[in-house]
Design an enzyme around this catalytic site. Structure first.
Site, PDB file in Angstrom:
ATOM      1  N   HIS A  59       0.851  -1.201   0.000  1.00 27.16           N
ATOM      2  CA  HIS A  59       0.000   0.000   0.000  1.00 27.16           C
ATOM      3  C   HIS A  59       0.876   1.236   0.000  1.00 27.16           C
ATOM      4  O   HIS A  59       1.961   1.249   0.583  1.00 27.16           O
ATOM      5  CB  HIS A  59      -0.998  -0.003   1.166  1.00 27.16           C
ATOM      6  CG  HIS A  59      -0.399   0.066   2.544  1.00 27.16           C
ATOM      7  ND1 HIS A  59      -0.037   1.250   3.141  1.00 27.16           N
ATOM      8  CD2 HIS A  59      -0.116  -0.905   3.448  1.00 27.16           C
ATOM      9  CE1 HIS A  59       0.442   1.014   4.351  1.00 27.16           C
ATOM     10  NE2 HIS A  59       0.412  -0.283   4.562  1.00 27.16           N
ATOM     11  N   ASP A 119      -0.382   4.451   0.799  1.00 23.06           N
ATOM     12  CA  ASP A 119      -0.780   5.470   1.760  1.00 23.06           C
ATOM     13  C   ASP A 119      -0.054   5.241   3.083  1.00 23.06           C
ATOM     14  O   ASP A 119       0.429   4.134   3.356  1.00 23.06           O
ATOM     15  CB  ASP A 119      -2.294   5.465   1.969  1.00 23.06           C
ATOM     16  CG  ASP A 119      -2.784   4.218   2.687  1.00 23.06           C
ATOM     17  OD1 ASP A 119      -2.471   3.096   2.211  1.00 23.06           O
ATOM     18  OD2 ASP A 119      -3.470   4.335   3.715  1.00 23.06           O
ATOM     19  N   ASP A 145       6.480   1.082   6.501  1.00 23.56           N
ATOM     20  CA  ASP A 145       5.058   0.787   6.355  1.00 23.56           C
ATOM     21  C   ASP A 145       4.409   1.824   5.449  1.00 23.56           C
ATOM     22  O   ASP A 145       3.950   2.846   5.924  1.00 23.56           O
ATOM     23  CB  ASP A 145       4.416   0.791   7.738  1.00 23.56           C
ATOM     24  CG  ASP A 145       2.942   0.448   7.732  1.00 23.56           C
ATOM     25  OD1 ASP A 145       2.481  -0.152   6.749  1.00 23.56           O
ATOM     26  OD2 ASP A 145       2.255   0.800   8.706  1.00 23.56           O
ATOM     27  N   HIS A 165       3.915   3.546  12.481  1.00 20.71           N
ATOM     28  CA  HIS A 165       2.818   4.357  13.023  1.00 20.71           C
ATOM     29  C   HIS A 165       3.280   5.346  14.082  1.00 20.71           C
ATOM     30  O   HIS A 165       2.479   6.178  14.524  1.00 20.71           O
ATOM     31  CB  HIS A 165       1.683   3.496  13.608  1.00 20.71           C
ATOM     32  CG  HIS A 165       0.964   2.659  12.596  1.00 20.71           C
ATOM     33  ND1 HIS A 165      -0.282   2.118  12.848  1.00 20.71           N
ATOM     34  CD2 HIS A 165       1.291   2.258  11.350  1.00 20.71           C
ATOM     35  CE1 HIS A 165      -0.684   1.428  11.795  1.00 20.71           C
ATOM     36  NE2 HIS A 165       0.272   1.495  10.869  1.00 20.71           N
ATOM     37  N   GLU A 216      -5.220   1.860   3.010  1.00 14.98           N
ATOM     38  CA  GLU A 216      -5.092   0.802   4.017  1.00 14.98           C
ATOM     39  C   GLU A 216      -5.038   1.372   5.423  1.00 14.98           C
ATOM     40  O   GLU A 216      -5.671   0.843   6.353  1.00 14.98           O
ATOM     41  CB  GLU A 216      -3.838  -0.027   3.730  1.00 14.98           C
ATOM     42  CG  GLU A 216      -3.751  -1.334   4.529  1.00 14.98           C
ATOM     43  CD  GLU A 216      -3.117  -1.179   5.902  1.00 14.98           C
ATOM     44  OE1 GLU A 216      -3.278  -2.089   6.740  1.00 14.98           O
ATOM     45  OE2 GLU A 216      -2.475  -0.134   6.137  1.00 14.98           O
ATOM     46  N   GLU A 217      -4.295   2.451   5.611  1.00 20.47           N
ATOM     47  CA  GLU A 217      -4.118   2.991   6.955  1.00 20.47           C
ATOM     48  C   GLU A 217      -5.391   3.612   7.512  1.00 20.47           C
ATOM     49  O   GLU A 217      -5.534   3.761   8.729  1.00 20.47           O
ATOM     50  CB  GLU A 217      -2.992   4.023   6.975  1.00 20.47           C
ATOM     51  CG  GLU A 217      -1.617   3.486   6.592  1.00 20.47           C
ATOM     52  CD  GLU A 217      -1.038   2.512   7.602  1.00 20.47           C
ATOM     53  OE1 GLU A 217      -1.749   2.148   8.568  1.00 20.47           O
ATOM     54  OE2 GLU A 217       0.120   2.102   7.427  1.00 20.47           O
TER      55      GLU A 217
END
Length: 461
Positions: A96, A98, A129, A427, A161-162
């Site tokens: 992903h 994003d 990520d 994150h 996705e996030e």
């Protein structure tokens, strides 16, 4: 950067190593695009810019008909394919583009959207990520060369996705043929530690609720009424406290909490370092760290609505609410877990206070079957690259798309792997990636595609 740990008779490791400068440039370009898929925080044009970058890059390595497909949540998935040679299987490559917003920017030691090298690691939002995994895919395919890719390929890069809004999940259900493959490489996880080859085989599910407690028609003066007047915040705190044992382990009536993990372990001291647990603070719960992370339910109070300290008045709170997250291990249905959490909270709120529990987002846990030719090929590739056999890891997080893939393509093998390891701090502020993991996992992917081409002459999923 770590030297190649095993002999490299076919030169594939050297080919990957020679591409690492380009990999760094690619990652710097991607990190510079603040592709947060939330228009309240960043312009949607940034996600569009990242999607176009990904589409152009994968078209350049030999994928065909690379295009942006709008998904039901309004995000765009980048999709492409490459037909298989006669008799060869097809592999789906997932990632992903994003990223999480760089919350806590004051805590970043370098600008979050500028790739910065410190002490051998590359820092920036999305370095691991999941833009590091995008670069891993590109590097693997470049190392093989367009004429050396031995399998059919399908490719998808998700755009939201996030945010957890499920755009690609709904798209797959509506267009199942588009991503049909024999093996699915879901590259949004990583190794247990740098240099420890690992496949993630277990994901916890998710059951979130919002609980609201009300005791009074409105706030009243704590001097005139405090004592007999029931405090809604105190009632809420008492109910939330009942979700844990004295040792801090999750305790929800009707929900088993004694599971054990039989894969690779997680040493307590390593976990303390990875999680940033302060000296003198004990871990919560009992059993091994791996048991608690990957085989048992885990409750977290994500937020509380109540009067803030600054500006609070001398008043008895009339209402308070909390957002509660419950992570669910494989073997427990999220609806069953949410029902148990709801019933527990309703019983635990004291003094006859009014309580309302609202169901929020949820997702089923996932466990991969590991006895097929794709896993055998991956183990061989990882052993060649890292000099040690592959191990199995659980993840405490949830990837709902895996269950969509499993339901849509029941004959496909699903592999979760990638460049993310605990020190990446995904994150969180100061996210980073170890470039040796990009290098070695790119070689793992390239070798996997070669080995799987010869090991699997199975029918399509």
């Amino acid at each position: 950067m770590t030297e190649h740990p095993t002999p490299d008779p076919d030169g594939l490791g050297a080919a990957v190593a020679a591409l690492m400068d380009r990999a760094r440039t690619d990652l710097a370009d991607l990190v510079a695009i603040p592709s947060v898929a939330d228009p309240r925080q960043y312009p949607p044009e940034e996600c569009a810019r990242a999607a176009r970058w990904v589409a152009d890059a994968f078209a350049a390595v030999g994928l065909r008909d690379v295009h942006l497909a709008e998904t039901p949540d309004g995000s765009h998935a980048v999709i492409g394919h490459r037909p298989p040679p006669p008799g060869a299987p097809t592999v789906l490559l997932y990632c992903h583009y994003d990223v999480q917003p760089p919350l806590g920017e004051d805590a970043w030691h370098s600008p979050p959207f500028t790739l910065t090298e410190r002490e051998g690691r590359w820092y920036g939002r999305g370095t691991a990520d999941c833009k590091g995994n995008i670069v891993m895919h590109l590097t693997a395919l470049r190392a093989l060369g367009e004429d050396g890719i031995p399998v059919g390929l399908k490719f998808v890069a998700e755009g939201s996705e996030e945010q957890g809004t499920g755009g690609l999940e709904q798209y797959v259900a509506q267009h199942p043929e588009e991503l049909l493959a024999d093996a699915l490489l879901v590259c949004d996880t990583g190794n247990a530690a740098v240099g420890v080859p690992t496949a993630t085989t277990s994901l916890r599910g998710l059951a979130n609720v919002v609980v609201t407690v009300t005791t009074l028609a409105g706030e009243v003066h704590s001097g005139m009424f405090g004592g007999p007047a029931p405090d809604a915040l105190a009632a809420l705190v008492q109910a939330l406290a009942s979700l844990r044992d004295p040792d801090g382990g999750t305790r929800i009536d009707g929900l088993p909490a004694d599971g054990t993990w039989d894969g690779v372990g997680y040493e307590e001291e390593q976990f303390r370092r990875d999680a940033g647990v302060l000296d003198g603070v004990r871990l919560t719960g009992t059993g091994t760290v791996a048991d608690r992370l990957w085989a048992r339910p885990a409750v977290t109070v994500l937020g509380i609505d109540c009067p803030p300290v600054v500006g609070s008045a001398a008043a008895v709170p009339a209402t308070a609410r909390a957002r509660v997250s419950l992570r669910v291990p494989p073997g427990t249905h999220p609806d069953t877990a949410r029902d148990a959490l709801t019933a527990h909270l309703e019983r635990a709120v004291p003094w006859g206070a009014r309580v309302a529990v609202e169901a929020e987002s949820g997702g089923a846990p996932f466990r991969a079957a590991t006895d097929g030719p794709a896993y055998a090929a991956l183990d061989r590739a990882m052993t060649e690259v890292y000099g040690r056999p592959m191990e199995f890891l659980g993840q405490g997080g949830s990837i709902p798309l895996c269950n969509v893939f499993a339901g849509t393509y029941p004959r496909a093998e699903i592999i979760l792997m990638g460049v993310e390891e605990p020190r990446c701090l995904i994150h969180a502020p100061n996210e980073s990636v170890d470039p040796s993991e990009i290098r070695h996992m790119a070689e793992v992917e390239a070798r996997f595609l070669r080995h799987y081409a010869t090991a699997a002459r199975a029918p399509r999923a």
